[in-house]
Design a protein around this motif. Sequence first.
Motif, short mmCIF file in Angstrom:
data_model
loop_
_atom_site.label_atom_id
_atom_site.label_comp_id
_atom_site.label_asym_id
_atom_site.label_seq_id
_atom_site.Cartn_x
_atom_site.Cartn_y
_atom_site.Cartn_z
N TRP A 31 -5.31 -14.96 -8.84
CA TRP A 31 -4.85 -15.99 -9.76
C TRP A 31 -3.90 -15.42 -10.80
O TRP A 31 -2.90 -16.04 -11.16
N LEU A 32 -4.20 -14.22 -11.28
CA LEU A 32 -3.38 -13.62 -12.33
C LEU A 32 -2.02 -13.17 -11.83
O LEU A 32 -1.08 -13.05 -12.62
N ASP A 33 -1.88 -12.91 -10.54
CA ASP A 33 -0.59 -12.51 -9.99
C ASP A 33 0.46 -13.61 -10.15
O ASP A 33 1.65 -13.33 -10.24
N ARG A 34 0.02 -14.85 -10.18
CA ARG A 34 0.97 -15.94 -10.43
C ARG A 34 1.55 -15.85 -11.83
O ARG A 34 2.73 -16.14 -12.05
N ASN A 38 5.55 -15.13 -12.94
CA ASN A 38 6.27 -16.00 -13.87
C ASN A 38 6.61 -15.30 -15.18
O ASN A 38 7.06 -15.94 -16.14
N ASP A 39 6.39 -13.99 -15.25
CA ASP A 39 6.67 -13.16 -16.43
C ASP A 39 5.89 -13.58 -17.67
O ASP A 39 6.36 -13.45 -18.80
N TRP A 40 4.69 -14.06 -17.49
CA TRP A 40 3.83 -14.36 -18.62
C TRP A 40 3.10 -13.10 -19.08
O TRP A 40 2.64 -13.02 -20.22
N ILE A 41 2.99 -12.13 -18.19
CA ILE A 41 2.32 -10.87 -18.51
C ILE A 41 3.36 -9.77 -18.38
O ILE A 41 3.95 -9.57 -17.32
N ILE A 42 3.58 -9.04 -19.47
CA ILE A 42 4.65 -8.04 -19.53
C ILE A 42 4.30 -6.79 -18.73
O ILE A 42 5.02 -6.38 -17.85
N PHE A 47 -2.60 -4.59 -18.43
CA PHE A 47 -3.38 -5.83 -18.55
C PHE A 47 -4.57 -5.81 -17.60
O PHE A 47 -5.69 -6.14 -17.98
N TYR A 48 -4.34 -5.38 -16.34
CA TYR A 48 -5.44 -5.32 -15.37
C TYR A 48 -6.48 -4.27 -15.77
O TYR A 48 -7.67 -4.47 -15.54
N LEU A 49 -6.03 -3.16 -16.36
CA LEU A 49 -6.98 -2.16 -16.83
C LEU A 49 -7.87 -2.73 -17.93
O LEU A 49 -9.09 -2.52 -17.91
N CYS A 50 -7.27 -3.46 -18.85
CA CYS A 50 -8.05 -4.07 -19.93
C CYS A 50 -9.02 -5.12 -19.40
O CYS A 50 -10.17 -5.19 -19.85
#
Length: 66
Positions: A31-34, A38-42, A47-50
Amino acid sequence: MGELNIYGVYVPILLIQAVIAYGILKVLMKWLDRLVANDWIIMPNLFYLCIYLLLLGVVHWVCLFL
């Protein structure tokens, strides 16, 4: 904490919790790959580590109080 004896091999409980947290992360990553696309996650790796550390804490907390 402690260990779990599986056929003579001692497996740390934290290792089992880490595998469970990783499985949950892999499901969430679909889900997060979407959002990454879309460049919502820099910085997705950070982010995945956190998210993984947060999930590991939640799984550990759940295992302590169940």
